[in-house]
Scaffold this motif. Sequence first.
Motif, mmCIF file in Angstrom:
data_model
loop_
_atom_site.group_PDB
_atom_site.id
_atom_site.type_symbol
_atom_site.label_atom_id
_atom_site.label_comp_id
_atom_site.label_asym_id
_atom_site.label_seq_id
_atom_site.Cartn_x
_atom_site.Cartn_y
_atom_site.Cartn_z
ATOM 1 N N LEU A 11 0.825 -1.199 0.000
ATOM 2 C CA LEU A 11 0.000 0.000 0.000
ATOM 3 C C LEU A 11 0.863 1.254 0.000
ATOM 4 N N ASP A 12 0.253 2.380 -0.287
ATOM 5 C CA ASP A 12 0.993 3.638 -0.344
ATOM 6 C C ASP A 12 1.558 4.037 1.013
ATOM 7 N N ASP A 13 0.955 3.577 2.101
ATOM 8 C CA ASP A 13 1.442 3.932 3.442
ATOM 9 C C ASP A 13 2.476 2.941 3.968
ATOM 10 N N ASP A 14 3.036 2.118 3.069
ATOM 11 C CA ASP A 14 4.073 1.131 3.370
ATOM 12 C C ASP A 14 3.565 -0.103 4.101
ATOM 13 N N ARG A 15 2.286 -0.187 4.371
ATOM 14 C CA ARG A 15 1.753 -1.445 4.864
ATOM 15 C C ARG A 15 1.581 -2.416 3.697
ATOM 16 N N ILE A 16 1.469 -3.701 4.005
ATOM 17 C CA ILE A 16 1.195 -4.716 2.997
ATOM 18 C C ILE A 16 -0.194 -5.286 3.255
ATOM 19 N N GLN A 17 -0.985 -5.368 2.198
ATOM 20 C CA GLN A 17 -2.341 -5.905 2.324
ATOM 21 C C GLN A 17 -2.369 -7.354 1.852
ATOM 22 N N CYS A 18 -2.867 -8.219 2.701
ATOM 23 C CA CYS A 18 -3.072 -9.616 2.321
ATOM 24 C C CYS A 18 -4.374 -9.712 1.545
ATOM 25 N N ASP A 19 -4.340 -10.339 0.373
ATOM 26 C CA ASP A 19 -5.500 -10.420 -0.500
ATOM 27 C C ASP A 19 -6.080 -11.831 -0.592
ATOM 28 N N VAL A 20 -5.796 -12.665 0.405
ATOM 29 C CA VAL A 20 -6.289 -14.039 0.384
ATOM 30 C C VAL A 20 -7.755 -14.125 0.773
ATOM 31 N N CYS A 21 -8.171 -13.372 1.782
ATOM 32 C CA CYS A 21 -9.556 -13.448 2.227
ATOM 33 C C CYS A 21 -10.147 -12.054 2.346
ATOM 34 N N PRO A 22 -11.467 -11.944 2.450
ATOM 35 C CA PRO A 22 -12.119 -10.633 2.460
ATOM 36 C C PRO A 22 -11.834 -9.773 3.685
ATOM 37 N N ARG A 23 -11.027 -10.240 4.605
ATOM 38 C CA ARG A 23 -10.605 -9.377 5.714
ATOM 39 C C ARG A 23 -9.589 -8.330 5.251
ATOM 40 N N TYR A 24 -8.823 -8.658 4.230
ATOM 41 C CA TYR A 24 -7.829 -7.738 3.659
ATOM 42 C C TYR A 24 -6.964 -7.118 4.764
ATOM 43 N N CYS A 25 -6.344 -7.962 5.550
ATOM 44 C CA CYS A 25 -5.506 -7.473 6.654
ATOM 45 C C CYS A 25 -4.366 -6.625 6.113
ATOM 46 N N LYS A 26 -4.136 -5.481 6.753
ATOM 47 C CA LYS A 26 -3.087 -4.531 6.347
ATOM 48 C C LYS A 26 -2.015 -4.527 7.429
ATOM 49 N N LEU A 27 -0.817 -4.969 7.069
ATOM 50 C CA LEU A 27 0.181 -5.329 8.058
ATOM 51 C C LEU A 27 1.436 -4.471 7.983
ATOM 52 N N HIS A 28 1.945 -4.121 9.167
ATOM 53 C CA HIS A 28 3.280 -3.567 9.306
ATOM 54 C C HIS A 28 4.268 -4.720 9.473
ATOM 55 N N GLU A 29 5.537 -4.429 9.399
ATOM 56 C CA GLU A 29 6.582 -5.442 9.542
ATOM 57 C C GLU A 29 6.392 -6.219 10.841
ATOM 58 N N GLY A 30 6.397 -7.561 10.722
ATOM 59 C CA GLY A 30 6.284 -8.435 11.887
ATOM 60 C C GLY A 30 4.864 -8.713 12.333
#
Length: 357
Positions: A11-30
């Motif tokens: 993502l633009d804010d440097d988080r990574i979005q998981c696209d496996v399920c509709p929760r679309y978790c947006k994660l920082h490192e770790g």
Amino acid sequence: MNHPGRHWHKLDDDRIQCDVCPRYCKLHEGQRGACFVRMRESDAIVLTTYGRSSGFCIDPIEKKPLNHFYPGTSVFSFGTAGCNLACKFCQNWDISKSRDMDRLMDQASPDEIARTAAEWGCRSIAFTYNDPVIFAEYAVDVANAAHALGLKTVAVTAGYVTEVARGDLFSHMDAANVDLKGFTDEFYVKLCGAHLQPVLDTLKWLVHETDVWVEITTLLIPGENDSDAELQALSSWVAKELGTEVPLHFTAFHPDFKLTDTPPTPPATLTRARRIALSEGLRHVYTGNVHDTEGGTTRCTGCGKAVIERDWYEILGYALDDSGACLACGTPLAGRFARFEQPFGSRRIPVPIHRVA
């Protein structure tokens, strides 16, 4: 043990979005996603449970439950840890709600799993106990190894998966039992921490856009999803949107996890649900987790004769030819069938492969 994951983007804010399920978790490192087993590591998503399992068992295929997918055969079953739903009534909560090492006491490579299943005479391998959506990379590799040895594959899933990820997983599956946990979004939000529509989308896509054999299970919880109106709406939707030949299983709830004060499902509720579904035009409706011969029996859609008589996981009578056609009138039964010498029965056989110290 961390394995590269698929289906994510930055993502633009440097988080990574998981696209496996509709929760679309947006994660920082770790950070880990809601499923706990998909984690951000070094600017990527990794699967932390690849190659490890909560245990391996041989089950009857009817336990998945699948009544029209090579009935009478044995299936090599395993799961990992974690889940992307938060069901308060989870019947496998000690596995699905566990953290990585709480329950992961066995390990095996995809080739070892396929080879072991073949050596034990299993017809198929099932990804079950927790949802293969969250360990899809491991499931896909096992499925490839299984197919190389002539084995079939089964996903036991809640169907809570994105459009982008579902093709990756289910293109490697021969059958799926999908938990349609209720038929209102309120039920999914309140008791599952999820939403209904993605599950309905998965079901329609599986039935109409793939060759996967599909059966549906609804666990009936007293006072939550067992009203006549909801059962009628669910059954009508299945008949209209998926077709009358798709098998539907109504199974009995027992108090567990966060619903320990809810009573078990009365057998009469299952019988009532089955009657409603049959009245909506469904041809194959079953009751589960109870002894109910009529509710477990498959009848020919041509002549009405019992072609597979069951009591729970036991096959008491079988009147189909090798292709799955009725011996009395020749009408083919919807599903996947082949010759078997003797029903596997209701046995459950634990199979340790490599115990983890």
